[in-house]
Scaffold this active site. Structure first.
Site, PDB file in Angstrom:
ATOM      1  N   SER A  65       0.856 -17.765  27.463  1.00  0.00           N
ATOM      2  CA  SER A  65       1.243 -18.252  28.780  1.00  0.00           C
ATOM      3  C   SER A  65       2.737 -18.284  29.125  1.00  0.00           C
ATOM      4  O   SER A  65       2.888 -18.292  30.277  1.00  0.00           O
ATOM      5  CB  SER A  65       0.594 -19.321  29.202  1.00  0.00           C
ATOM      6  OG  SER A  65      -0.792 -19.148  29.200  1.00  0.00           O
ATOM      7  N   LYS A  68       3.891 -15.745  31.866  1.00  0.00           N
ATOM      8  CA  LYS A  68       3.372 -15.856  33.174  1.00  0.00           C
ATOM      9  C   LYS A  68       4.486 -16.184  34.154  1.00  0.00           C
ATOM     10  O   LYS A  68       4.482 -15.389  35.328  1.00  0.00           O
ATOM     11  CB  LYS A  68       2.357 -16.957  33.419  1.00  0.00           C
ATOM     12  CG  LYS A  68       1.030 -16.744  32.683  1.00  0.00           C
ATOM     13  CD  LYS A  68       0.357 -18.056  32.871  1.00  0.00           C
ATOM     14  CE  LYS A  68      -1.152 -17.530  31.893  1.00  0.00           C
ATOM     15  NZ  LYS A  68      -1.885 -18.621  31.626  1.00  0.00           N
ATOM     16  N   TYR A 190      -3.065  -7.796  31.056  1.00  0.00           N
ATOM     17  CA  TYR A 190      -2.755  -9.177  30.828  1.00  0.00           C
ATOM     18  C   TYR A 190      -2.945  -9.594  29.513  1.00  0.00           C
ATOM     19  O   TYR A 190      -2.099 -10.264  29.039  1.00  0.00           O
ATOM     20  CB  TYR A 190      -3.826  -9.850  31.909  1.00  0.00           C
ATOM     21  CG  TYR A 190      -3.802 -11.549  31.615  1.00  0.00           C
ATOM     22  CD1 TYR A 190      -2.936 -12.249  32.007  1.00  0.00           C
ATOM     23  CD2 TYR A 190      -4.801 -12.194  30.834  1.00  0.00           C
ATOM     24  CE1 TYR A 190      -2.884 -13.791  31.591  1.00  0.00           C
ATOM     25  CE2 TYR A 190      -4.855 -13.431  30.498  1.00  0.00           C
ATOM     26  CZ  TYR A 190      -3.922 -14.216  31.071  1.00  0.00           C
ATOM     27  OH  TYR A 190      -3.951 -15.683  30.835  1.00  0.00           O
ATOM     28  N   TYR A 242       0.820 -27.183  33.032  1.00  0.00           N
ATOM     29  CA  TYR A 242      -0.718 -27.368  33.337  1.00  0.00           C
ATOM     30  C   TYR A 242      -0.701 -28.657  33.909  1.00  0.00           C
ATOM     31  O   TYR A 242      -0.218 -29.134  34.689  1.00  0.00           O
ATOM     32  CB  TYR A 242      -1.433 -26.942  32.038  1.00  0.00           C
ATOM     33  CG  TYR A 242      -1.334 -25.646  31.883  1.00  0.00           C
ATOM     34  CD1 TYR A 242      -1.322 -24.355  32.315  1.00  0.00           C
ATOM     35  CD2 TYR A 242      -0.861 -25.564  30.430  1.00  0.00           C
ATOM     36  CE1 TYR A 242      -1.434 -23.090  31.932  1.00  0.00           C
ATOM     37  CE2 TYR A 242      -0.605 -24.160  29.857  1.00  0.00           C
ATOM     38  CZ  TYR A 242      -0.629 -22.945  30.701  1.00  0.00           C
ATOM     39  OH  TYR A 242      -0.266 -21.818  30.008  1.00  0.00           O
ATOM     40  N   VAL A 260      -0.264 -21.211  24.456  1.00  0.00           N
ATOM     41  CA  VAL A 260      -1.301 -21.690  23.525  1.00  0.00           C
ATOM     42  C   VAL A 260      -0.896 -21.246  21.862  1.00  0.00           C
ATOM     43  O   VAL A 260      -1.625 -21.615  21.146  1.00  0.00           O
ATOM     44  CB  VAL A 260      -2.855 -21.082  23.511  1.00  0.00           C
ATOM     45  CG1 VAL A 260      -3.343 -21.943  24.330  1.00  0.00           C
ATOM     46  CG2 VAL A 260      -2.872 -19.726  23.996  1.00  0.00           C
TER      47      VAL A 260
END
Ligand code: DON
Length: 320
Positions: A65, A68, A190, A242, A260
């Site tokens: 992530s 992103k 992705y 998050y 992660v």
């Protein structure tokens, strides 16, 4: 020669948090389950290009992530924030990174740091750049890291095979007209972008590039325009960790992003990129040692955005 104070601090924090053995390695992408839970590294890169490392800072892992904010920056640059905002919001979702849930009213993903928002951003890039999209992403990430990067094929295949939840999200996005019909191709990009291999030092360098207004402090290459850097840092500050983002802003107080596989990158604007790598995660998907190391670094060195050491705009110094 005496050891630099930053190096001494990193070594001290490494010793202190090496014993923190709570948390679990992510296994929902089967290949990630092979990670060594004991791996641990911390790197700092300054905007003048000085680097400090401790632990296995050259060990490669997938960016996940942490990709992103960088693809969000690219989308802002290519399409402008107004178009991007039609497809993805900038509000913290307060929900898990893989929630199957869109903003009520607009049907947009809440923000580009969660899976639904990041898939939307990649689909926008794919709609414009087609088959060239992934190479474009890899180039930009490489420019930020200061070296060419590559993909971990095994992790990519593993996620592609098992990414049913992300597929469900992509189809929900098609249903609401947030992404184009070729969502399967966009998803493939992705999955690849999440499987780009980096080291802890690379991540610190990517953070330092953001801290340095988008220009890699060692190669001098411009990886991101300054306006996109502002958007990237803002969204990392409010949504990067998050459903821990509020607590992070309170405790650590700098823009950051986790992944992660166990990476965290934090940015001290105009000064420093900080990265940690430790695959033991808390239930929200954030690296536990990463949180503690960044938190202690921030309090020791006054890095928090609202620390009394941060004096605000120098423009105002001249006019007040
Ligand atoms: O899409 C996924 O689920 C992963 N490729 C990335 C998720 C992630 O890194 C969440 N981070 N904590």
């Amino acid at each position: 020669m005496d050891k630099h104070e930053l190096q001494e601090t990193l070594e001290e924090l490494y010793e202190k948090y090496q014993g923190l053995n709570a948390g679990e390695v992510a296994t929902y992408i089967p290949e990630l389950g092979k990670a060594n839970p004991e791996d641990f590294a911390v790197s700092l890169v300054t905007t003048t290009g000085r680097a400090f490392d401790v632990g296995n800072s050259n060990r490669s892992f997938t960016i996940q992530s942490i990709s992103k904010p960088f693809t969000f920056g690219m989308a802002n640059e290519f399409f402008g924030p107004a178009k991007v905002a039609l497809h993805v919001g900038v509000e913290p979702s307060g929900e898990a990174f893989n929630a199957i849930n869109l903003q009520s009213g607009t049907n947009r993903p809440h923000n580009p740091m969660i899976n639904s928002g990041a898939i939307t951003v990649t689909a926008l890039l794919h709609e414009r750049f087609g088959d060239r999209t992934f190479d474009l992403i890899l180039d930009r990430f490489g420019a930020a890291a200061g070296r060419p990067l590559m993909v971990d094929e095994a992790v990519y295949q593993s996620e592609r095979r098992t990414g049913h939840r992300n597929r469900a999200i992509a189809h929900l996005l098609i249903n609401f007209g947030m992404v184009h019909e070729e969502a399967e191709q966009a998803l493939d990009i992705y999955f690849r972008q999440c499987s780009i291999l980096v080291t802890c030092r690379d991540l610190a360098m990517m953070g330092a590039t953001l801290a340095n207004m988008g220009r890699n402090p060692v190669t001098g290459e411009c990886a991101f325009e300054i306006d996109s850097v502002k958007s990237m840092l803002a969204i990392m500050f409010t949504c990067g960790m998050y459903d821990y983002s509020g607590e992070w802003a309170y405790r650590v107080g700098v823009p950051a992003k986790s992944g992660v596989s166990g990476g965290v990158v934090a940015v001290v604007n105009r000064q420093l990129g900080v990265a940690t790598f430790s695959p033991r995660l808390d239930p929200r998907g954030n690296s536990l040692r990463g949180i503690e190391v960044c938190s202690e670094l921030a309090s020791r060195f006054g890095l928090h955005a609202f620390d009394c050491l941060n004096a605000g705009s120098s423009y105002l110094d001249g006019v007040l």
